[in-house]
Design a protein around this motif. Structure first.
Motif, PDB file in Angstrom:
ATOM      1  N   THR A  25      60.025  78.098  67.176  1.00  0.00           N
ATOM      2  CA  THR A  25      60.839  77.740  67.824  1.00  0.00           C
ATOM      3  C   THR A  25      60.435  76.266  68.134  1.00  0.00           C
ATOM      4  OG1 THR A  25      62.103  78.951  69.818  1.00  0.00           O
ATOM      5  CG2 THR A  25      61.602  80.796  67.900  1.00  0.00           C
ATOM      6  N   THR A  26      61.952  75.749  68.451  1.00  0.00           N
ATOM      7  CA  THR A  26      61.537  74.523  69.233  1.00  0.00           C
ATOM      8  C   THR A  26      61.926  74.426  71.076  1.00  0.00           C
ATOM      9  OG1 THR A  26      63.926  73.892  69.021  1.00  0.00           O
ATOM     10  CG2 THR A  26      62.374  72.779  67.430  1.00  0.00           C
ATOM     11  N   GLY A  27      61.628  76.536  71.513  1.00  0.00           N
ATOM     12  CA  GLY A  27      62.020  76.297  72.201  1.00  0.00           C
ATOM     13  C   GLY A  27      61.044  76.485  73.157  1.00  0.00           C
ATOM     14  N   ALA A  28      59.947  76.778  71.945  1.00  0.00           N
ATOM     15  CA  ALA A  28      58.945  77.204  72.864  1.00  0.00           C
ATOM     16  C   ALA A  28      57.877  75.719  73.282  1.00  0.00           C
ATOM     17  CB  ALA A  28      57.937  77.541  72.410  1.00  0.00           C
ATOM     18  N   ARG A  29      58.464  75.070  73.364  1.00  0.00           N
ATOM     19  CA  ARG A  29      57.322  73.665  73.466  1.00  0.00           C
ATOM     20  C   ARG A  29      57.704  73.414  75.174  1.00  0.00           C
ATOM     21  NH1 ARG A  29      61.851  69.902  70.309  1.00  0.00           N
ATOM     22  NH2 ARG A  29      59.921  70.166  69.213  1.00  0.00           N
ATOM     23  N   GLY A  30      58.593  73.653  75.669  1.00  0.00           N
ATOM     24  CA  GLY A  30      58.871  73.239  77.275  1.00  0.00           C
ATOM     25  C   GLY A  30      59.167  71.749  77.854  1.00  0.00           C
ATOM     26  N   PRO A  31      59.642  71.302  79.038  1.00  0.00           N
ATOM     27  CA  PRO A  31      60.176  70.175  78.437  1.00  0.00           C
ATOM     28  C   PRO A  31      58.583  69.260  79.002  1.00  0.00           C
ATOM     29  CG  PRO A  31      60.241  71.849  80.697  1.00  0.00           C
ATOM     30  CD  PRO A  31      59.517  72.652  79.707  1.00  0.00           C
ATOM     31  N   ILE A  32      58.170  69.632  79.020  1.00  0.00           N
ATOM     32  CA  ILE A  32      56.188  68.842  78.618  1.00  0.00           C
ATOM     33  C   ILE A  32      55.529  69.701  77.770  1.00  0.00           C
ATOM     34  CG2 ILE A  32      54.341  67.238  79.025  1.00  0.00           C
ATOM     35  CD1 ILE A  32      56.166  66.205  81.715  1.00  0.00           C
ATOM     36  N   SER A  33      54.972  69.269  77.051  1.00  0.00           N
ATOM     37  CA  SER A  33      53.951  70.327  76.349  1.00  0.00           C
ATOM     38  C   SER A  33      52.661  69.844  75.892  1.00  0.00           C
ATOM     39  CB  SER A  33      54.783  70.924  75.006  1.00  0.00           C
ATOM     40  OG  SER A  33      54.830  69.879  73.923  1.00  0.00           O
ATOM     41  N   SER A  34      52.762  68.236  76.312  1.00  0.00           N
ATOM     42  CA  SER A  34      51.109  67.115  75.517  1.00  0.00           C
ATOM     43  C   SER A  34      51.354  65.928  76.580  1.00  0.00           C
ATOM     44  CB  SER A  34      51.919  67.221  74.390  1.00  0.00           C
ATOM     45  OG  SER A  34      50.623  65.967  73.606  1.00  0.00           O
ATOM     46  N   ALA A  35      50.830  65.514  76.874  1.00  0.00           N
ATOM     47  CA  ALA A  35      50.782  64.733  77.940  1.00  0.00           C
ATOM     48  C   ALA A  35      50.567  63.420  76.779  1.00  0.00           C
ATOM     49  CB  ALA A  35      49.698  64.522  78.724  1.00  0.00           C
ATOM     50  N   ALA A  36      49.346  63.194  75.899  1.00  0.00           N
ATOM     51  CA  ALA A  36      48.993  62.642  75.395  1.00  0.00           C
ATOM     52  C   ALA A  36      50.738  62.173  74.094  1.00  0.00           C
ATOM     53  CB  ALA A  36      48.745  63.109  74.181  1.00  0.00           C
ATOM     54  N   GLU A  37      51.611  63.273  74.081  1.00  0.00           N
ATOM     55  CA  GLU A  37      52.995  62.600  73.370  1.00  0.00           C
ATOM     56  C   GLU A  37      53.803  62.449  74.234  1.00  0.00           C
ATOM     57  OE1 GLU A  37      54.754  66.222  70.884  1.00  0.00           O
ATOM     58  OE2 GLU A  37      53.069  66.297  70.189  1.00  0.00           O
ATOM     59  N   LEU A  38      53.830  62.326  75.208  1.00  0.00           N
ATOM     60  CA  LEU A  38      54.754  62.139  76.704  1.00  0.00           C
ATOM     61  C   LEU A  38      54.306  60.518  76.537  1.00  0.00           C
ATOM     62  CD1 LEU A  38      56.589  61.448  78.432  1.00  0.00           C
ATOM     63  CD2 LEU A  38      54.760  62.599  80.145  1.00  0.00           C
ATOM     64  N   LYS A  39      52.613  59.907  76.090  1.00  0.00           N
ATOM     65  CA  LYS A  39      52.311  58.960  76.859  1.00  0.00           C
ATOM     66  C   LYS A  39      52.978  58.492  75.866  1.00  0.00           C
ATOM     67  CE  LYS A  39      49.690  57.423  79.753  1.00  0.00           C
ATOM     68  NZ  LYS A  39      50.138  56.244  81.038  1.00  0.00           N
ATOM     69  N   ALA A  40      52.988  58.710  74.794  1.00  0.00           N
ATOM     70  CA  ALA A  40      53.163  57.988  73.255  1.00  0.00           C
ATOM     71  C   ALA A  40      54.539  57.502  73.208  1.00  0.00           C
ATOM     72  CB  ALA A  40      52.499  58.681  72.572  1.00  0.00           C
ATOM     73  N   VAL A  41      55.380  57.985  74.286  1.00  0.00           N
ATOM     74  CA  VAL A  41      57.150  57.658  73.711  1.00  0.00           C
ATOM     75  C   VAL A  41      57.363  56.539  74.295  1.00  0.00           C
ATOM     76  CG1 VAL A  41      59.244  58.360  74.344  1.00  0.00           C
ATOM     77  CG2 VAL A  41      57.280  59.733  74.098  1.00  0.00           C
ATOM     78  N   THR A  42      57.674  55.405  73.639  1.00  0.00           N
ATOM     79  CA  THR A  42      58.487  54.508  73.220  1.00  0.00           C
ATOM     80  C   THR A  42      59.678  53.871  74.157  1.00  0.00           C
ATOM     81  OG1 THR A  42      59.522  53.735  71.219  1.00  0.00           O
ATOM     82  CG2 THR A  42      56.835  53.000  71.703  1.00  0.00           C
TER      83      THR A  42
END
Lengths: 435, 434
Positions: A159-176
């Motif tokens: 489920t989408t609840g499994a991801r947690g507030p941050i689950s990937s540093a790379a994805e977080l860094k990609a947010v514009t």
């Protein structure tokens, strides 16, 4: 070990899916003579569950960026404080100051959440991204947070609840910056929010009037493309998880922390009181089964308890304990045996009455603290309803709740500690048993 | 359950009088009357009525903490907290919240419950203070519990370990140097005779205060308390140990290595006076301006403007005896600890040389007031700060003067304490790294 609060049990009946204007409720503070005013705003549907695909951390980053800018200084010049929280389903914003500054406090809250200047084009977000990524990289320094995040991922797998507030540093860094702005426009909407006003009851009407005025300044026509979908409260099917405990290796002097969590679909309203009593019976307080069997009787763990964690999709009932690493797996075995014994029944009527009385007493204490409810989005009538239902709970209701949670859900186990010592303890106890 | 609550006290007084402004012979708290009585056996009774409160907060305060321990017996006060606390199961099973904690200066037992349980609690607590049975088995079992508690609360938490290391190294002789929870080797040697002697010495009416906040009339509460506790025998005041810590003249530096850590922690401690000294007020205001808010100077310079720390905090701990100003931080990766120390030192130097603005003082005092009002909102919080003032100063009305002292803190006071207490030769630095 943080105490998991079973209070969230009653959250199930809170429905936020209204498209109505901001709903304002007042909850008088325990001491009304205090010239304080506290505003708590829940924005439902703005949680990390809504992070776009490939952009884990968007909600967390938005929350961090909203905290930037001049608002902090303006807030503190009034002698006011503020804070915000993020969970799977929403964001909560809190501001507290002196009642005489009511108008300024409402304006600050509104600017902070619904009209932020920090989302203007060109506002840098890289510093906030770097800070979040680095904090995330040190999660293992806090064994409890680490274990809970892994347990969360296992319990909510699929489920989408499994991801947690941050689950990937790379994805977080990609947010514009543009994506943040889009997330804000789509999910931080007044129509999905509730505002609680804690303080002197006289503050309610002026706050309501001011909010209505501010609301009128929002765009009246919402672009279908940016409007958040209506939130649904259906329960997702329970995902099966592996039965083997997951060992998180941490070589430190502290004890091993054992978390055993079971996910269950949201109970019906009439079942909530039974779960409340069942938790009191299982692991809440010194008279509970786990404390008596595992701590007092078994001398296996200093801290042992049970409690609930909640998401819109369902609940997680968690048993947790801390013990020396060598005894972590025998401790888990003991915890499981205690739960199995309780599920099998029978439950002696005296023990049941103690749990019922304990649950009722704790609920009365919590009723005296409006903030404890408000933070969880609960209204006082719901508390009163639960107070009325607990005395009606029967032993068979509790057994049903226990078996529903711990029977078919294939609970997940996470243990953080010195993995070598944990495994060695098993070998030693096997060797001792063989001799 | 260990930890210093003393700073709370220092701030709480500000909130009280800001609201009340009552004459000193008619004490009320947030407009709620405070009634007090001292029994012939020396027990102090304090009751505050909150007519609309659906619960009662019942607090028993003993003026004994780790500062009353002698070398080799560290952890005794906390051990006794555990021993004295046993037997609360029945009350808890009726839905009451029961807990206890020990600080360097006092030990507190507190219960919160529905008013109908008050007679039962009062009877049980009076009986407990009258005397308790201690046997070797009970003492040994509780030691095990404390060893486990220590592992969980201290060894598992890098921030707590850092704080304990700072206290340990900043004090050389004083009992403040050892952790409230005790040193395991000391605790292991505590005998049942030692525990009994400790109870006899410190758990006596003349060393205790009962604080009750609830819906009933305070005079009625006092009468019931007198009935319950009045027959306890009178004993003299307990002995007090006096340790004089030698003045620190050189910087002290220590390093802790922990392979389980991924981020480096850094702590700096400076000796400061006790809560009894006038400078305690200016130090609280300084801590607020430099560290204790979202837009404090440290937050802006060390976290937001320069990527030096993931988090930073600072506070003036002014207990019953001279305390510490503590600064702790989690550093960003690749930050040189010396560079960070210099930045922290510059924060103090800037105040010492250039002072602070009027706006900063006003904002700090308002924030302190708000925090304390908030902490005294609940029956428990209100009882906590009345109990603290009573136990430390034996003056529940002291807050009237204390408020004036906070309000009187000036820019030059803050500048003066920044120059006086934060010299390089006075600091203790602990670096905790992988």
């Amino acid at each position: 070990m943080k105490k998991m609060n079973w209070l969230i049990l009653v959250l199930l009946s809170v429905v936020f899916c209204s498209e109505q204007p901001l709903a304002i409720e007042v909850l008088p503070a325990p001491v009304e003579r205090l010239p304080l005013l506290e505003l708590i705003l829940h924005v439902q549907g703005a949680g990390y569950r809504q992070d776009p695909p490939g952009r884990s951390g968007t909600a967390a980053l938005l929350r961090a960026v909203l905290d930037q800018g001049e608002l902090a200084r303006k807030c503190e010049s009034l002698g006011a404080v503020r804070s915000s929280d993020l969970d799977a389903d929403g964001m909560t914003f809190r501001i507290q100051g002196f009642a005489e500054d009511r108008e300024a406090l409402v304006q600050l809250l509104w600017s902070w959440v619904f009209a932020p200047s920090v989302l203007q084009p060109g506002t840098p977000i890289a510093a906030a991204q770097d800070l979040l990524v680095e904090r995330y990289s040190h999660l293992t320094d806090d064994p409890e947070s680490w274990a809970l995040s892994v347990l969360n991922a296992r319990v909510w797998r699929g489920t989408t609840g499994a991801r947690g507030p941050i689950s990937s540093a790379a994805e977080l860094k990609a947010v514009t910056q543009g994506e943040l702005k889009a997330f804000h426009a789509r999910h931080l909407r007044a129509a999905h929010s509730k505002l609680w006003v804690l303080g002197n009851a006289d503050a309610l009407e002026p706050v309501r009037a001011q909010i209505q005025q501010l609301e009128s300044g929002l765009p009246s026509a919402v672009d279908e493309g940016t409007q958040a979908k209506k939130i649904t409260l259906r329960s997702a099917p329970v995902a099966h998880t592996a039965a083997e405990p997951e060992l998180l290796d941490r070589k430190a002097a502290g004890p091993a922390l054992v978390y055993w969590g079971s996910r269950l679909a949201r109970p019906m309203a009439k079942e909530v009181a039974a779960f409340w009593v069942a938790n009191a019976l299982l692991g809440e307080g010194s008279a509970s089964r786990l404390v008596r069997r595992v701590r007092d009787g078994g001398a296996m763990a200093y801290a042992v308890q049970s409690g609930f964690q909640f998401q819109q999709e369902g609940w997680v009932w968690t048993v947790s304990a801390a013990a020396p690493a060598q005894t972590a797996l025998p401790l888990l075995k003991r915890l499981k045996a205690a739960v199995a014994e309780l599920r099998r029944g029978p439950i002696e009527s005296g023990e049941f009455r103690v749990a019922q009385e304990s649950a009722l007493g704790k609920l009365k204490l919590l009723r005296s603290n409006p903030r404890a409810w408000v933070y969880r989005g609960i209204d006082i009538p719901e508390v009163e309803s639960l107070l009325a239902e607990i005395p009606k709970v029967r032993i068979e209701d509790v057994l049903r709740a226990l078996n529903r949670a711990w029977g078919d859900a294939h609970p997940a186990v996470v243990i953080v500690g010195d993995a070598a010592a944990i495994r060695k303890g098993v070998k030693e106890s096997a060797h001792a048993a063989a001799n | 359950m260990a930890g210093s609550r003393l700073r709370q006290k220092a701030l709480a007084v500000l909130a009280l009088v800001a609201l009340v402004g009552c004459p000193s012979d008619d004490v009320s708290v947030f407009g709620l009357k405070l009634a007090e009585r001292k029994l012939s056996n020396g027990l102090k009774l304090l009751a505050i009525q909150q007519p609309d409160s659906p619960i009662v907060s019942y607090q028993t305060w003993f003026h004994v903490g780790s500062a009353d321990e002698v070398p080799g017996q560290s952890g005794l006060a906390h051990l006794f907290e555990h021993l004295y606390f046993k037997g609360n199961g029945e009350l808890e099973s009726r839905g009451a919240e029961v807990s206890a904690y020990t600080t360097r200066d006092f030990t507190v037992f507190h219960q919160q419950f529905s008013p109908e349980l008050l007679p039962r609690v009062m009877e049980a607590e009076a009986k407990r203070l009258a005397g308790m049975e201690l046997d070797e088995k009970t003492v040994e079992a509780e030691k095990w519990v404390i060893f486990e508690e220590r592992l969980l609360r201290l060894e598992s938490a890098p921030e707590v370990r850092l704080q304990e290391a700072l206290w340990s190294h900043a004090f050389e002789r004083h009992p403040y140097s050892w952790p409230v929870i005790g040193i395991p080797q000391d605790l292991a040697q505590v005998s049942v005779e030692t525990a009994r002697a400790f109870f006899e010495e410190y758990y006596r009416p003349s060393n205790a205060s009962i604080v009750i906040v609830g819906p009933d009339a305070p005079e009625e509460i006092l009468a019931r308390l007198e009935s319950a506790y009045g027959s306890l025998p009178k004993k003299s005041a307990p002995r007090r140990l006096h340790f004089v810590e030698p003045e620190q003249k050189e910087e002290r530096r220590f390093k802790i290595q922990d392979p389980s850590l991924s981020a480096t922690r850094l702590g700096i401690a400076f000796p400061i006076p006790s809560a009894h000294e006038a400078d305690a007020y200016a130090l609280d205001v300084l801590a607020q301006i430099l560290f204790d808010s979202e837009s404090s100077r440290a937050q802006r310079r060390l976290v937001q403007e320069k990527p030096l720390a993931l988090s930073v905090s600072g506070a003036a701990y002014t207990p019953g005896q001279p305390g510490l100003f503590l600064v702790t931080a989690v550093l960003r990766k690749d930050v040189n600890t010396g560079d960070f120390e210099s930045e922290v030192q510059k924060l103090f130097e800037d105040v010492a040389t250039q002072g602070v603005s009027t706006e900063e003082i006003q904002s700090a005092v308002k924030l302190l007031t708000l925090q304390l009002m908030e902490s005294a909102r609940s029956p428990f919080g209100l009882g906590q700060f009345i109990g603290t003032v009573q136990t430390l100063f034996d003056e529940p009305k002291r807050f009237v003067q204390d408020l004036r002292r906070y309000q009187a803190v000036t820019q030059s006071d803050v500048q003066r304490v920044a120059a006086k207490y934060f010299g390089l030769n006075r600091r203790t630095v602990v670096v905790m790294t992988r």
